[in-house]
Design a protein around this motif. Structure first.
Motif, PDB file in Angstrom:
ATOM      1  N   SER A 126       0.810  -1.148  -0.023  1.00  0.00           N
ATOM      2  CA  SER A 126       0.464   0.151  -0.317  1.00  0.00           C
ATOM      3  C   SER A 126       0.488   1.437   0.073  1.00  0.00           C
ATOM      4  N   PRO A 127       2.125   1.744   0.643  1.00  0.00           N
ATOM      5  CA  PRO A 127       2.651   2.184   0.611  1.00  0.00           C
ATOM      6  C   PRO A 127       3.212   3.673  -0.628  1.00  0.00           C
ATOM      7  N   LEU A 128       3.184   3.508  -1.743  1.00  0.00           N
ATOM      8  CA  LEU A 128       2.868   3.522  -3.071  1.00  0.00           C
ATOM      9  C   LEU A 128       1.390   4.283  -3.216  1.00  0.00           C
ATOM     10  N   ALA A 129       0.845   4.010  -2.336  1.00  0.00           N
ATOM     11  CA  ALA A 129      -0.750   4.499  -3.319  1.00  0.00           C
ATOM     12  C   ALA A 129      -0.405   6.278  -3.052  1.00  0.00           C
ATOM     13  N   ALA A 130      -0.022   6.675  -2.006  1.00  0.00           N
ATOM     14  CA  ALA A 130      -0.063   8.238  -1.198  1.00  0.00           C
ATOM     15  C   ALA A 130       1.039   8.848  -2.780  1.00  0.00           C
ATOM     16  N   ARG A 131       1.985   8.523  -2.669  1.00  0.00           N
ATOM     17  CA  ARG A 131       2.559   9.020  -4.331  1.00  0.00           C
ATOM     18  C   ARG A 131       2.056   8.472  -5.580  1.00  0.00           C
ATOM     19  N   LEU A 132       1.132   7.991  -5.406  1.00  0.00           N
ATOM     20  CA  LEU A 132       0.976   7.648  -7.420  1.00  0.00           C
ATOM     21  C   LEU A 132      -0.405   8.707  -7.178  1.00  0.00           C
ATOM     22  N   ARG A 133      -1.254   8.798  -5.702  1.00  0.00           N
ATOM     23  CA  ARG A 133      -2.351   9.832  -5.845  1.00  0.00           C
ATOM     24  C   ARG A 133      -2.240  11.079  -6.039  1.00  0.00           C
ATOM     25  N   ASP A 134      -1.179  11.491  -5.802  1.00  0.00           N
ATOM     26  CA  ASP A 134      -0.787  12.418  -5.924  1.00  0.00           C
ATOM     27  C   ASP A 134       0.420  13.156  -7.284  1.00  0.00           C
ATOM     28  N   LEU A 135       0.729  12.187  -7.790  1.00  0.00           N
ATOM     29  CA  LEU A 135       0.573  12.215  -9.606  1.00  0.00           C
ATOM     30  C   LEU A 135      -0.419  11.840 -10.045  1.00  0.00           C
ATOM     31  N   THR A 136      -2.004  11.286  -9.996  1.00  0.00           N
ATOM     32  CA  THR A 136      -2.454  11.466 -10.973  1.00  0.00           C
ATOM     33  C   THR A 136      -3.999  11.920 -10.726  1.00  0.00           C
ATOM     34  N   GLY A 137      -4.127  11.820  -8.728  1.00  0.00           N
ATOM     35  CA  GLY A 137      -5.259  12.906  -8.904  1.00  0.00           C
ATOM     36  C   GLY A 137      -6.385  11.811  -8.625  1.00  0.00           C
ATOM     37  N   ALA A 138      -5.990  10.209  -8.459  1.00  0.00           N
ATOM     38  CA  ALA A 138      -6.702   9.213  -8.450  1.00  0.00           C
ATOM     39  C   ALA A 138      -7.229   9.019  -7.074  1.00  0.00           C
ATOM     40  N   PRO A 139      -8.712   8.696  -6.541  1.00  0.00           N
ATOM     41  CA  PRO A 139      -8.432   8.405  -5.072  1.00  0.00           C
ATOM     42  C   PRO A 139      -8.194   6.741  -5.189  1.00  0.00           C
ATOM     43  N   VAL A 140      -8.175   6.906  -3.656  1.00  0.00           N
ATOM     44  CA  VAL A 140      -7.379   5.108  -2.554  1.00  0.00           C
ATOM     45  C   VAL A 140      -8.203   5.268  -2.105  1.00  0.00           C
ATOM     46  N   ILE A 141      -8.594   3.183  -2.972  1.00  0.00           N
ATOM     47  CA  ILE A 141     -10.070   3.352  -2.628  1.00  0.00           C
ATOM     48  C   ILE A 141      -9.849   1.947  -1.886  1.00  0.00           C
ATOM     49  N   GLY A 142     -10.473   1.171  -0.700  1.00  0.00           N
ATOM     50  CA  GLY A 142     -10.828  -0.513  -0.795  1.00  0.00           C
ATOM     51  C   GLY A 142     -10.243  -0.735   0.432  1.00  0.00           C
ATOM     52  N   CYS A 143      -9.538  -1.254   1.246  1.00  0.00           N
ATOM     53  CA  CYS A 143      -9.691  -2.153   2.432  1.00  0.00           C
ATOM     54  C   CYS A 143      -9.655  -0.807   3.435  1.00  0.00           C
ATOM     55  N   ALA A 144     -10.108  -0.635   5.137  1.00  0.00           N
ATOM     56  CA  ALA A 144      -9.659   0.381   5.823  1.00  0.00           C
ATOM     57  C   ALA A 144      -8.596   0.122   6.371  1.00  0.00           C
ATOM     58  N   PRO A 145      -8.153   1.487   7.328  1.00  0.00           N
ATOM     59  CA  PRO A 145      -6.534   1.815   7.500  1.00  0.00           C
ATOM     60  C   PRO A 145      -6.488   0.664   8.675  1.00  0.00           C
ATOM     61  N   LEU A 146      -5.801   0.708   8.657  1.00  0.00           N
ATOM     62  CA  LEU A 146      -5.651  -0.857  10.793  1.00  0.00           C
ATOM     63  C   LEU A 146      -3.781   0.274  10.881  1.00  0.00           C
ATOM     64  N   THR A 147      -4.359   0.920  12.254  1.00  0.00           N
ATOM     65  CA  THR A 147      -2.661   0.993  12.793  1.00  0.00           C
ATOM     66  C   THR A 147      -1.980   0.072  14.038  1.00  0.00           C
ATOM     67  N   MET A 148      -2.908  -1.011  14.495  1.00  0.00           N
ATOM     68  CA  MET A 148      -2.129  -2.040  15.081  1.00  0.00           C
ATOM     69  C   MET A 148      -0.930  -2.430  14.997  1.00  0.00           C
ATOM     70  N   ASP A 149       0.284  -2.094  15.413  1.00  0.00           N
ATOM     71  CA  ASP A 149       1.570  -3.375  15.261  1.00  0.00           C
ATOM     72  C   ASP A 149       0.992  -4.680  15.158  1.00  0.00           C
ATOM     73  N   ASP A 150       2.491  -5.460  14.152  1.00  0.00           N
ATOM     74  CA  ASP A 150       2.256  -6.903  14.394  1.00  0.00           C
ATOM     75  C   ASP A 150       3.694  -6.819  14.527  1.00  0.00           C
ATOM     76  N   GLU A 151       4.162  -7.838  15.815  1.00  0.00           N
ATOM     77  CA  GLU A 151       5.537  -8.243  15.518  1.00  0.00           C
ATOM     78  C   GLU A 151       6.371  -9.721  15.258  1.00  0.00           C
ATOM     79  N   GLY A 152       5.041  -9.633  14.069  1.00  0.00           N
ATOM     80  CA  GLY A 152       5.677 -11.131  13.098  1.00  0.00           C
ATOM     81  C   GLY A 152       6.786 -11.449  12.787  1.00  0.00           C
ATOM     82  N   PRO A 153       8.113 -11.795  12.176  1.00  0.00           N
ATOM     83  CA  PRO A 153       9.479 -11.799  11.854  1.00  0.00           C
ATOM     84  C   PRO A 153       9.568 -11.632  10.370  1.00  0.00           C
ATOM     85  N   ARG A 154       8.256 -10.843   9.373  1.00  0.00           N
ATOM     86  CA  ARG A 154       7.934 -10.819   8.405  1.00  0.00           C
ATOM     87  C   ARG A 154       8.263  -9.376   7.800  1.00  0.00           C
TER      88      ARG A 154
END
Length: 285
Positions: A80-108
């Motif tokens: 998802s991170p490139l969505a913000a830059r692509l929105r700035d470049l194209t003016g297109a809205p970012v649509i889809g999943c809900a935001p999520l702020t919790m941390d995941d302590e997994g190793p990936r």
């Protein structure tokens, strides 16, 4: 041409083009795949990691065409991170999943959440958006993450399956956000759908998705059975269970396997079949 060319437009069908990001790893396979939908005004599915080279590649493939929507399946940092830059470049809205702020302590390496993700519109399960010769239907598929969403493309009988169903490996389910019960229910949900091809976030297109999904369900049930049998022998620690269950696994992937084992154990605990003891040990009820 290489089988997995980075930054190159690879047509997958009349309406779908794939562009591979250069973020290959043991956890992302050949890298994250961004899919462009349409021949006129486009939808961009999973813009990918915030890497200048990938943004440049998308600009080349978009080639000045209008972008109607930027769609995000989930908010791991390889999607998802490139969505913000692509929105700035194209003016297109970012649509889809809900935001999520919790941390995941997994190793990936790719699994830390994108806490900057800020969609212009969150889709509900079954909600549709329409564009220039294409329709996108939101398909809620929690489990890999609680906010994971797939996107159906009825005109191609296709599903952009994100990390829920991938073309190279089963998905990692990493607590506390990943939930094995939700993951299994989401797989069952896909069995009731009619798409004939899946375009995943990693790996090749899946041409017989129903067979693969049935196999994934069977694989997870087999893993659960292994865990139940190990617990029946006595108290177990997750690290020892991984060694017994994943013989020959690349050592770099063992921490991720441990997260999936933990997800299975938590699900068994919910069903009254396992109990977490002191010091990370688990035993049967």
């Amino acid at each position: 041409m290489a089988k997995y060319p980075v930054g190159v437009a690879v047509p997958l069908g009349p309406l779908v083009t794939r562009v591979l990001a250069g973020n290959a790893s043991p956890y992302t396979h050949t890298g994250t795949q961004t899919h462009l939908v349409g021949t006129g005004a486009l939808a961009v599915v999973d813009p990918g990691p915030d890497e200048p080279a990938h943004l440049d590649a998308l600009k080349r493939v978009i080639a000045g065409r209008p972008v109607a929507a930027i769609l995000v399946t989930h908010t791991h940092r390889d999607h998802s991170p490139l969505a913000a830059r692509l929105r700035d470049l194209t003016g297109a809205p970012v649509i889809g999943c809900a935001p999520l702020t919790m941390d995941d302590e997994g190793p990936r390496a790719d699994a830390a959440f994108d806490t900057d993700y800020a969609p212009d519109r969150v889709l509900a399960d079954g909600e549709r958006i329409e564009g220039d010769g294409w329709t996108i239907e939101a398909v809620g598929t929690p489990g890999h993450t609680s906010n994971h969403m797939a996107f159906a493309l009825p005109e191609a009988q296709a599903l952009f399956s994100g990390d829920h169903v991938m073309g190279w490996s089963t998905s990692i389910v990493s607590p506390p956000d990943g939930d094995m019960g939700d993951y299994m229910a989401s797989l069952e949900k896909l069995l009731g759908r009619s798409e004939t091809v899946y375009y995943p976030g990693h790996g090749e297109a899946v041409d017989n998705p129903q067979r693969l999904v049935r196999g994934m369900l069977g694989h997870r049930k087999q893993r659960e059975g292994q865990i139940v049998r190990l617990l029946a022998r006595g108290t177990q620690r997750i690290e020892a269970m991984v060694e017994a269950m994943y013989v020959g696994l690349d050592a770099r992937l063992k921490p991720a396997a441990a997260r999936s084992v933990l997800a299975h154990l938590i699900e068994l605990q919910k069903r009254g079949l396992a109990v977490a003891g002191e010091g990370g040990a688990w035993h049967a009820v």
